[in-house]
Design an enzyme around this catalytic site. Sequence first.
Site, short mmCIF file in Angstrom:
data_model
loop_
_atom_site.label_atom_id
_atom_site.label_comp_id
_atom_site.label_asym_id
_atom_site.label_seq_id
_atom_site.Cartn_x
_atom_site.Cartn_y
_atom_site.Cartn_z
N SER A 83 104.91 -14.46 27.98
CA SER A 83 106.16 -13.89 27.48
C SER A 83 106.56 -12.69 28.33
O SER A 83 106.33 -12.65 29.53
CB SER A 83 106.03 -13.55 25.99
N ASP B 237 108.08 1.38 26.52
CA ASP B 237 108.88 1.44 25.29
C ASP B 237 108.03 1.30 24.03
O ASP B 237 108.56 1.06 22.95
CB ASP B 237 109.94 0.33 25.31
N HIS C 219 105.97 -2.81 26.05
CA HIS C 219 105.79 -3.34 27.40
C HIS C 219 105.06 -2.35 28.29
O HIS C 219 105.14 -1.14 28.09
CB HIS C 219 107.15 -3.72 27.99
#
Length: 256
Positions: A14, A187, A190
């Site tokens: 992902s 963040d 990530h």
Amino acid sequence: MVAPARPQFVLFGSSIVQLSFSHGGWGAHLSDIYSRKADVLLRGYYGWNSRRALQVLNQVFPKDAATQPSLVIVYFGGNDSMGPHSSGLGPHVPLHEYIENMRKILTHIQGLSERTRIIVLSCPPVNEEKVRGNTSGIFSELVRTNELCGSYSEACINLCKELDVKVVDLFTALQKRDDWMNVCFTDGIHLAAEGSKIVVKEILRVLEEADWEPCLHWKSMPTEFSEDSPYDLLAADGKTTLNPSEWTFYREIQWD
């Protein structure tokens, strides 16, 4: 296809995979480390969970492909582990289904060839406070907790042990770093450069310790077109040349 053929390392997952060439990412580091040794191919899909991965598994990894990857690094779990929404929409996948999806993904990749190796990255932790603070008005509430991340990580690790697949425990590895919540993420979710360095270190450790033939650790792999040449840089004596094929001094980190 560009020749000569090199071993293929595929990063499949992902957003932590898709963004792995950004922000000093772990994919970019691997591509540099394995330059002239292997081709690092990115198959990362932002926002995806294990359900969506299953939908494209045969397209990304066709069993009848002429060339199969030497290594596949797999990461799904962060989006699966998000809290469910009452509508039933969104990336959440119940833990028991996530494990069965991962079982299907890993079994499929294992069946590509006898020489295809796998490393799984387990679900990393998050900075919960930063995630809450970064919530945008365009999204519904993002339910990301370390309790959920930890449970999905543990279940993934147990599955890998069952299937005899190498796994990196990212949930534990990132938390060993001092001030990990502030330095490992861009963040809260990530990976920033510091977080990616940990991922690279752990992947290289697995590759060095794995009893695989051939060995896929970068120091054990041949360098393409590494023979001496009279066209190499001239040494100070003005008589000999210096072969730069194995030089690594330019790297920010001298990896083991």
